[in-house]
Scaffold this motif. Structure first.
Motif, mmCIF file in Angstrom:
data_model
loop_
_atom_site.group_PDB
_atom_site.id
_atom_site.type_symbol
_atom_site.label_atom_id
_atom_site.label_comp_id
_atom_site.label_asym_id
_atom_site.label_seq_id
_atom_site.Cartn_x
_atom_site.Cartn_y
_atom_site.Cartn_z
ATOM 1 N N ASP A 1 1.029 -1.228 -0.008
ATOM 2 C CA ASP A 1 -0.025 0.104 0.174
ATOM 3 C C ASP A 1 0.911 1.199 0.080
ATOM 4 N N PHE A 2 0.420 2.172 -0.893
ATOM 5 C CA PHE A 2 1.357 3.592 -0.668
ATOM 6 C C PHE A 2 0.188 4.653 -0.719
ATOM 7 N N ASP A 3 0.668 5.739 -0.203
ATOM 8 C CA ASP A 3 -0.263 7.023 -0.294
ATOM 9 C C ASP A 3 0.808 8.028 -0.654
ATOM 10 N N VAL A 4 0.918 8.502 -2.052
ATOM 11 C CA VAL A 4 1.854 9.576 -2.338
ATOM 12 C C VAL A 4 1.256 10.840 -2.194
ATOM 13 N N VAL A 5 2.007 11.715 -1.596
ATOM 14 C CA VAL A 5 1.696 13.234 -1.430
ATOM 15 C C VAL A 5 2.643 14.049 -2.046
ATOM 16 N N TYR A 6 2.363 14.591 -2.996
ATOM 17 C CA TYR A 6 3.243 15.656 -3.827
ATOM 18 C C TYR A 6 3.096 17.046 -3.778
ATOM 19 N N THR A 7 3.951 18.068 -3.607
ATOM 20 C CA THR A 7 3.994 19.412 -3.905
ATOM 21 C C THR A 7 4.740 19.712 -5.126
ATOM 22 N N GLY A 8 4.352 20.695 -5.746
ATOM 23 C CA GLY A 8 4.935 21.172 -7.046
ATOM 24 C C GLY A 8 4.918 22.552 -7.496
ATOM 25 N N LEU A 9 5.594 22.999 -8.227
ATOM 26 C CA LEU A 9 5.369 24.161 -9.080
ATOM 27 C C LEU A 9 5.986 24.098 -10.511
ATOM 28 N N GLU A 10 5.129 24.695 -11.252
ATOM 29 C CA GLU A 10 5.269 24.518 -12.767
ATOM 30 C C GLU A 10 5.061 25.815 -13.609
ATOM 31 N N PRO A 11 6.098 26.732 -13.709
ATOM 32 C CA PRO A 11 5.921 27.875 -14.317
ATOM 33 C C PRO A 11 6.074 27.571 -15.849
ATOM 34 N N LYS A 12 5.645 28.709 -16.587
ATOM 35 C CA LYS A 12 5.580 28.353 -18.081
ATOM 36 C C LYS A 12 5.697 29.738 -18.564
ATOM 37 N N VAL A 35 3.643 8.566 2.084
ATOM 38 C CA VAL A 35 3.473 8.842 3.589
ATOM 39 C C VAL A 35 2.694 7.412 4.237
ATOM 40 N N ALA A 36 2.485 6.352 3.615
ATOM 41 C CA ALA A 36 1.769 5.297 3.981
ATOM 42 C C ALA A 36 2.974 4.122 4.643
ATOM 43 N N ASP A 37 4.119 4.484 4.294
ATOM 44 C CA ASP A 37 5.173 3.941 4.995
ATOM 45 C C ASP A 37 6.136 4.688 5.768
ATOM 46 N N SER A 38 6.666 4.042 6.816
ATOM 47 C CA SER A 38 7.332 4.629 7.651
ATOM 48 C C SER A 38 8.772 5.114 7.286
#
Length: 137
Positions: A1-12, A35-38
């Motif tokens: 199981d996994f719970d992927v959290v992401y933050t990003g920036l995409e200027p164009k 964040v699902a894994d220690s």
């Protein structure tokens, strides 16, 4: 199981001198972590890209992209969570490119071709192509 959290920036930044042509420079910075894994598998992505599009009214269009993607990852890159976090690419330098061509053959008939390629550190070039015909009723 996994719970992927992401933050990003995409200027164009785009330059369009007329209605037929546009060129864009794209930057993308993304941090992802499970964040699902220690163990908190995490990835940092830096993407530098160039996009181009050329349109001819009533005739068709051509487009192309190239991206240089630098990925870092803190865990085993062969796991399912790594495949998701790395978006099927590999840690290190990756290059992806794309070309599309669309042509209007008649008032209600369009044909299009696309080509995608990618190259990752430590792997062979992967090429994918396709064609499509559309009829509008």
């Amino acid at each position: 199981d996994f719970d992927v959290v992401y933050t990003g920036l995409e200027p164009k930044i785009s330059y369009q001198p007329n209605t037929a042509f546009r060129i864009s420079f794209v930057l993308k910075f993304v941090n992802k972590r499970n964040v699902a894994d220690s163990a908190f598998q995490k990835s940092v992505q830096q993407n530098y890209g160039l996009e181009m599009r050329y349109n001819v009214l009533q005739k068709g269009s051509f487009g192309g992209k190239i991206n240089f993607i630098e990925l870092s990852y803190n865990d085993d890159p062969t796991t399912p969570v790594a495949y998701e976090i790395l978006e099927a690419l590999h840690p290190g330098l990756n290059v992806t490119w794309n070309a599309t061509y669309q042509r209007n053959l008649a008032h209600n008939l369009t044909i299009s071709f696309n080509y995608d390629g990618r190259k990752s550190t430590g792997s062979n070039v992967i090429n994918t192509g396709g064609a499509q015909v559309r009829a509008y009723f």
